[in-house]
Design a protein around this motif. Structure first.
Motif, PDB file in Angstrom:
ATOM      1  N   ILE A  91       2.800   9.444 -10.381  1.00  0.00           N
ATOM      2  CA  ILE A  91       1.960   9.556 -11.579  1.00  0.00           C
ATOM      3  C   ILE A  91       1.320  10.939 -11.636  1.00  0.00           C
ATOM      4  N   THR A  92       0.775  11.379 -10.510  1.00  0.00           N
ATOM      5  CA  THR A  92       0.148  12.709 -10.445  1.00  0.00           C
ATOM      6  C   THR A  92       1.155  13.804 -10.767  1.00  0.00           C
ATOM      7  N   LYS A  93       2.357  13.682 -10.210  1.00  0.00           N
ATOM      8  CA  LYS A  93       3.407  14.684 -10.458  1.00  0.00           C
ATOM      9  C   LYS A  93       3.808  14.696 -11.935  1.00  0.00           C
ATOM     10  N   LEU A  94       4.004  13.517 -12.522  1.00  0.00           N
ATOM     11  CA  LEU A  94       4.387  13.434 -13.935  1.00  0.00           C
ATOM     12  C   LEU A  94       3.300  14.016 -14.830  1.00  0.00           C
ATOM     13  N   GLU A  95       2.028  13.703 -14.539  1.00  0.00           N
ATOM     14  CA  GLU A  95       0.936  14.239 -15.347  1.00  0.00           C
ATOM     15  C   GLU A  95       0.909  15.761 -15.275  1.00  0.00           C
ATOM     16  N   LYS A 125       0.831  -1.211   0.000  1.00  0.00           N
ATOM     17  CA  LYS A 125       0.000   0.000   0.000  1.00  0.00           C
ATOM     18  C   LYS A 125       0.867   1.264   0.000  1.00  0.00           C
ATOM     19  N   ASN A 126       1.974   1.235   0.734  1.00  0.00           N
ATOM     20  CA  ASN A 126       2.898   2.377   0.727  1.00  0.00           C
ATOM     21  C   ASN A 126       3.520   2.571  -0.655  1.00  0.00           C
ATOM     22  N   GLU A 127       3.894   1.460  -1.281  1.00  0.00           N
ATOM     23  CA  GLU A 127       4.455   1.519  -2.634  1.00  0.00           C
ATOM     24  C   GLU A 127       3.413   2.063  -3.608  1.00  0.00           C
ATOM     25  N   GLN A 128       2.165   1.616  -3.440  1.00  0.00           N
ATOM     26  CA  GLN A 128       1.075   2.097  -4.290  1.00  0.00           C
ATOM     27  C   GLN A 128       0.889   3.610  -4.127  1.00  0.00           C
ATOM     28  N   ALA A 129       0.920   4.094  -2.899  1.00  0.00           N
ATOM     29  CA  ALA A 129       0.761   5.531  -2.643  1.00  0.00           C
ATOM     30  C   ALA A 129       1.900   6.322  -3.285  1.00  0.00           C
ATOM     31  N   HIS A 130       3.121   5.793  -3.186  1.00  0.00           N
ATOM     32  CA  HIS A 130       4.289   6.456  -3.784  1.00  0.00           C
ATOM     33  C   HIS A 130       4.141   6.535  -5.308  1.00  0.00           C
ATOM     34  N   VAL A 131       3.720   5.443  -5.917  1.00  0.00           N
ATOM     35  CA  VAL A 131       3.560   5.390  -7.376  1.00  0.00           C
ATOM     36  C   VAL A 131       2.455   6.341  -7.825  1.00  0.00           C
TER      37      VAL A 131
END
Length: 156
Positions: A64-68, A54-60
């Protein structure tokens, strides 16, 4: 120029697009699989595999939001065409005069800067000093230690 504009070379833009596509199409599925496996272990209140996934998912998802956002506000830097003068997108070869060490850098926007890959930002102390200079110019840059380092511009 707008303050939220992200300056990128065409290569840097493409790298961000590829990273975003990989995160969305490959990494998300891998993490979903880890979460599914962790859930199969039962009680999630003391399940470190689940917490880690779940922590890895939150990081990803944050990445993704930052890249977009970066890609949405990206402005591609035109290929530097003014031969002999340093500008954004230029490849610069400089020599540290004191140590006789030659270095090569690409001058890029701050979002793309990676000194370990030879990409320096136009707002870094060295990048800022290089902007607009010509082959043969001697520049001085303040080092983190407080002394000035002299460089000669060998090629642009």
């Amino acid at each position: 120029m707008e303050s939220n504009v992200i300056l990128l070379t065409a290569e840097g833009y493409e790298e961000l697009v590829n990273e975003l596509n990989n995160l969305k199409s490959v990494i998300r599925k891998e993490i979903a699989g880890k979460i599914k496996i962790a859930l199969a272990f039962g009680d999630i209140s003391e399940n470190s595999e689940y917490d880690e996934a779940k922590n890895e998912q939150a990081h990803v998802e944050k990445r993704i939001t930052k890249l977009e956002m970066m890609l949405k506000h990206a402005k591609i830097i035109e290929e530097h065409k003014q031969k002999g003068t340093v500008g954004l997108g230029a490849k610069v070869i400089i020599k540290d005069i004191e140590f006789d060490e030659v270095m090569e850098y690409n001058l890029v926007g701050s979002a793309e800067a990676d000194p370990f890959k030879g990409k320096i930002s136009n707002v870094s102390p060295l990048g800022k000093t290089l902007m607009g200079k010509k082959i043969g110019d001697i520049i001085e840059v303040d080092s983190p230690a407080g002394e000035n380092i002299k460089y000669e511009i060998l090629d642009v």
